[in-house]
Motif scaffolding. Sequence first.
Motif, short mmCIF file in Angstrom:
data_model
loop_
_atom_site.label_atom_id
_atom_site.label_comp_id
_atom_site.label_asym_id
_atom_site.label_seq_id
_atom_site.Cartn_x
_atom_site.Cartn_y
_atom_site.Cartn_z
N GLY A 74 0.81 -1.21 0.00
CA GLY A 74 0.00 0.00 0.00
C GLY A 74 0.85 1.26 0.00
N ASN A 78 1.15 4.26 -2.82
CA ASN A 78 0.98 5.67 -2.48
C ASN A 78 2.18 6.50 -2.95
N ALA A 159 -6.82 -3.90 -6.55
CA ALA A 159 -6.11 -2.64 -6.84
C ALA A 159 -5.51 -2.57 -8.23
N TYR A 168 -6.56 8.07 -5.76
CA TYR A 168 -5.43 7.62 -4.94
C TYR A 168 -4.94 8.73 -4.01
N PHE A 173 -3.89 4.26 0.14
CA PHE A 173 -3.99 2.92 0.71
C PHE A 173 -3.54 2.94 2.17
N GLU A 185 -5.74 -4.21 2.25
CA GLU A 185 -5.80 -2.78 1.96
C GLU A 185 -6.53 -2.49 0.65
N ASP A 186 -6.52 -3.44 -0.30
CA ASP A 186 -7.29 -3.27 -1.53
C ASP A 186 -8.78 -3.15 -1.22
N TRP A 189 -9.69 0.11 0.34
CA TRP A 189 -9.68 1.18 -0.66
C TRP A 189 -10.96 1.16 -1.49
#
Length: 246
Positions: A74, A78, A159, A168, A173, A185-186, A189
Amino acid sequence: MADVAAILTAHAEGVMAGLSFRSLLDAVAVARAEGLEVEALVVLDNPTDATRAAFAEADQHGATVAEVSYADQGKVRNAAVGLTSAQHVAFLDGDDLWSENWLADAHRLCAGGDDRDRVIGHPELNWFFENQQNLYFLPDQTDPAFDPALLRIANPWDALCLAPRSAYVDHPFAPRAVADGYAYEDWHWMLETFLAGYVHRVVPETIHFKRRREGSQYVQARARNVLTRPSELLDYAWWRERDARM
């Protein structure tokens, strides 16, 4: 400003990363042939020597290579977004593949209408290989048969999508925290972008080939029985209020 940033992230994929990079370059070539301005970017996170070697000549193919040290997918994504100003961003993992038409067709769907800043594109099909062999057809949020309540119990997307850069920037994330009981984390998001009004669409006749290997972060997370981070969409109160408004 480029139309699309095609970003490959890699860590310990070794020679497999070279195959993924070739897949990215093929998709970039198709998109450029249709008149799109596309940036190719590789971001290596604590790479092994073999993975770093796979990109030794990446600059000769017009790609920029950056190296970071997060050990967190993640955070890598980013950071990668911060390296580009492109209007849309598409991620590829270092052991996965795109169909050649992915970037061109996804951009056409996502950026072709009045809602171009709110559409996130996903492939029509995920084709899993190696330690898992199956096909998964992704749902389209605009399909009348799609029930958003599905997001409470599973992540129908992932993602490896094409999205406006703003998605984004405004919704980075979350960091991985498996020891604290959080991962996926996907999924988180997807929840946050859905709540923010982004629309998740399927790009017809596109495929992502996804390697499912032993020891992957996804496999580790499932083995630890971790959860996705809290979100309004996971709260029954949100659904009660939604139903009351309808």
